[in-house]
Design a protein around this motif. Structure first.
Motif, short mmCIF file in Angstrom:
data_model
loop_
_atom_site.label_atom_id
_atom_site.label_comp_id
_atom_site.label_asym_id
_atom_site.label_seq_id
_atom_site.Cartn_x
_atom_site.Cartn_y
_atom_site.Cartn_z
N LEU A 67 0.84 -1.20 0.00
CA LEU A 67 0.00 0.00 0.00
C LEU A 67 0.88 1.24 0.00
N ARG A 94 -1.47 -6.40 -5.22
CA ARG A 94 -2.44 -6.62 -4.14
C ARG A 94 -3.59 -7.47 -4.65
N PHE A 100 -6.32 -8.55 2.66
CA PHE A 100 -6.20 -7.65 3.81
C PHE A 100 -7.34 -7.84 4.79
N LEU B 313 -9.44 0.44 -3.23
CA LEU B 313 -8.05 0.60 -3.66
C LEU B 313 -7.16 -0.46 -3.01
N ALA B 314 -7.37 -0.73 -1.71
CA ALA B 314 -6.54 -1.70 -1.00
C ALA B 314 -6.72 -3.09 -1.61
N PRO B 394 -4.78 5.03 -0.50
CA PRO B 394 -5.57 4.00 0.17
C PRO B 394 -5.39 4.00 1.69
N ILE B 395 -4.16 4.27 2.16
CA ILE B 395 -3.93 4.23 3.61
C ILE B 395 -4.71 5.34 4.30
#
Ligand SMILES: Nc1ncnc2c1ncn2[C@@H]1O[C@H](COP(=O)(O)OP(=O)(O)OP(=O)(O)O)[C@@H](O)[C@H]1O
Ligand SMILES: [Mg+2]
Lengths: 247, 401
Positions: A67, A94, A100, B313-314, B394-395
């Motif tokens: 990320l 990812r 996640f 996004l993640a 994303p974060i």
């Protein structure tokens, strides 16, 4: 307790951090969250990351999860230099290799469990029928058969977290990253989740990387890495706790 | 992916139904206004040209005086012999109808009505495209002698006889009695709102003698050209002849006017066209305002859904996939607004056409253009919010509360 890296030196690492540095901000307010972290993780490991608040656990996790990228140093994932990839290339990594689970569940609200779990498959462009079947199967694996139509608001915290895990594993990822997956759960639910992760790690060979504050939870892992002030303070292997050993 | 994005967008719209409705209101009103303006404009153009062609085909009108309207006073009237000369010398004319008109009171029994009485020849029927609903036209003898006989229009029949057949009855015109020999078929409203059916027709000499008192004067000469002849050429010939007959020297201006009804129709149509374009452009501005409304709400939506975007996004959504999702949402909104606008325009055009008695001409072109345009507005104004969503970190987005 610094013998761990020596023992698996021969094995080809799935993940390799070389002197990873992460600096937030610039100039006066620049803050070094990671100060040259070296870390090798092999396929199939179950690793817990521990450490005091602000020690850089989440920062490391974000980089591991592609990320974010290191400010300096190298991060190799399957021998790919992640720090050299752009945003979209990392998104593809990812999409294809990582799953996640976040502390705050982070499911899409007002969206059924089934649709939440299907989301990663949607971006992979899988056909509807396969999506349905895979999502159903993933939900079954986390013990949520029959809850497909429920939205997050209609599920308990533990159930929501299991939906999140189902979403993370529905693509059969190489690595599952979980940043404080039990942070919002009571201890019974927490142990359920941990047992689920152990099972996934054992039965499907998914590499699990998990951040936790609780020694109880870290006990499930085979390897525990301690962070202090943005550096690895200790890295130890342990015999993991047997699923079901605690009640 | 596309279909999914559209379904997703529809669900998002349904989730915030009231807000979505308010968002698209600008587009709805803009599209409805543009379509209504253009459709009504088309209707008005059609109405004008239909009414003018109902005056007569290939019709030229020759009047004394320089301009249309009241300025026509002062110039000498035409003579009956002018009409004869036109008939004799200009062979491209099919019919020449010298006319005189005077308003006169009409009485039948207890009913009375005032109408314009026109004296002319049977050529008047040809020139004016008149059909007879009943009875006959004037006989040669009646025209020759200027007998007091008349043919009445539908409105006059209505006022004085109701639904009865008036042919054969007597009508009192001013101070003399006059048998009705024919009834004109109704034409309906004329150009610029005047009722063409409110008319009484008599032989030229009868009106000249009994209502006007001048035996040779003619007010207006109506001319019908043969099919396929060039009106400018005919008008030039008429002009030359009339200048000669009215003894105008080289330096003098014409003291008469020739109007070509087709030209009038064209002028009027183009005026209406200009108006329509102008009003349509004003309406189009409200479409743009509607677009800004969409942009505003999409920006709010992106902020509200920051966490959702972070999750996407993640999970591995590419920038352009997130962009597309929000763009499609904006386009779905605005296109939906366009559709509602089209429906609204259809209803309001039907209603307005009924009220103004104009024809309702459904124009698929303007409907399509408006729809495409509203969708384009979605793309245009949805782009900035969508790009903002796609560029989120994303974060940061996942941490957003
Ligand atoms: N985006 C950022 N900008 C600036 N500083 C940041 C940012 N993210 C993290 N930091 C700083 O980096 C340090 C490490 O943060 P990190 O989130 O990795 O800690 P952590 O070990 O996960 O802590 P916790 O156990 O509380 O979650 C902290 O001092 C934090 O203030
Ligand atoms: Mg953290």
């Amino acid at each position: 307790m610094k013998e761990a890296s020596a023992t698996d030196g021969e094995e080809r690492a799935l993940i390799e951090f070389q002197k990873v540095v992460k600096i937030y901000g610039q100039g006066q307010i620049a803050f070094q969250a990671l100060r040259g972290v070296d870390l090798r993780i092999a396929r199939g490991e179950f690793l817990a990351v521990m450490g005091p608040s602000g020690s850089g656990k989440s920062t490391a996790m974000n980089i591991l999860g592609c990320l974010d990228i290191p400010s300096a140093g190298a991060y190799r994932f399957q021998d790919v230099h992640v720090e050299r990839l752009d945003r979209n290339q990392r998104a593809l990594l990812r999409r294809h290799y990582l799953g996640f689970v976040f502390q705050g569940f982070n499911l899409l609200s007002r969206t059924s469990a089934q649709e939440n779990v299907e989301l990663p498959l949607l971006y992979r462009g899988e056909p509807v029928a396969q999506r349905h079947a895979a999502a159903r199967q993933a939900l079954a694996r986390v013990g949520l058969s029959g809850w497909e139509a429920h939205t997050p608001a209609e599920l308990s915290g533990g159930q929501q977290q299991r939906v999140a895990i189902a979403r993370a594993i529905v693509t059969q990822p190489l690595v599952l990253l979980a940043d404080e997956p039990t942070g919002n759960l009571d201890s019974t639910r927490s142990h359920e989740i941990m047992e689920l992760l152990v099972r996934l790690n054992r039965e499907q060979g998914i590499t699990v990387l998990m951040v936790t504050h609780e020694a109880d939870m870290a006990a499930y892992a085979r390897r525990v890495v301690h962070f202090v002030d943005g550096a690895v303070e200790s890295d130890a292997r342990q015999t993991e706790r047997e699923p079901g050993a605690c009640s | 992916m596309f279909l999914n994005a559209i379904l997703l967008a529809l669900r998002e719209i349904r989730r915030n139904l009231t807000r979505s409705f308010l968002t698209i209101l600008g587009i709805v009103i803009g599209v409805a206004a543009v379509i209504t303006m253009v459709t009504l404009g088309n209707g008005a153009t059609r109405m004008v040209s239909e009414q003018i062609s109902s005056l007569g085909s290939n019709l030229l009108i020759l009047r004394p005086g320089q301009r249309m309207g009241p300025a026509a006073f002062g110039s000498a009237a035409f003579r009956v012999s002018d009409a004869d000369a036109l008939t004799a010398q200009i062979l491209t004319l099919r019919a020449v109808a010298p006319t005189v008109s005077r308003s006169a009171p009409l009485v039948v029994g207890n009913e009375n009505w005032s109408s314009s009485v026109t004296g002319s020849t049977n050529d008047y029927l040809t020139v004016g495209n008149w059909q007879l609903a009943a009875g006959r036209s004037f006989s040669a003898e009646e025209q020759q002698a200027g007998r007091a006989v008349c043919i009445i229009g539908e409105t006059v029949r209505n006022k004085l006889f109701g639904r009865q057949n008036p042919v054969g009855a007597q009508i009192r015109v001013k101070n003399f009695s006059c048998p009705i020999v024919g009834l004109l078929a109704a034409k309906g409203q004329g150009a610029m709102g005047m009722d063409q059916d409110d008319t009484v027709l008599m032989p030229l000499k009868a009106v000249q003698r009994r209502l006007i008192g001048k035996l040779q004067d003619v007010n207006v000469i109506m001319l019908s050209m043969r099919d396929g002849v060039d009106s400018t050429q005919v008008m030039a010939q008429i002009r030359r002849l009339m200048r000669e007959r009215r003894k105008l020297s080289e330096s003098e201006d014409d003291n008469f006017t020739i109007m070509d009804t087709r030209q009038i129709a064209e002028t009027l149509s183009s005026t209406i066209g200009t108006m329509t374009t102008l009003l349509g452009a004003v309406a189009a501005v409200s479409l743009l305002v509607g677009g800004i409304g969409i942009m505003n709400i999409m920006l709010v939506s992106v902020t509200e859904r920051t966490r959702e975007i972070g999750i996407r996004l993640a999970i591995g959504a590419l920038e352009h996939e997130v962009l597309l999702q929000f763009l499609i949402e904006a386009v779905t909104l605005s296109a939906f607004g366009g559709l509602v606008g089209i429906a609204l325009a259809f209803v309001s055009c039907l209603a307005l056409a009924a009220v103004t008695q104009m024809p309702f001409i459904f124009d698929p072109g303007i409907n399509l253009i408006s729809f495409v345009f509203s969708a384009l507005i979605g793309v245009l104004f949805g782009y900035i919010p969508a790009r903002r969503a796609a560029r989120l970190d994303p974060i940061e987005a996942l941490r957003y509360e």
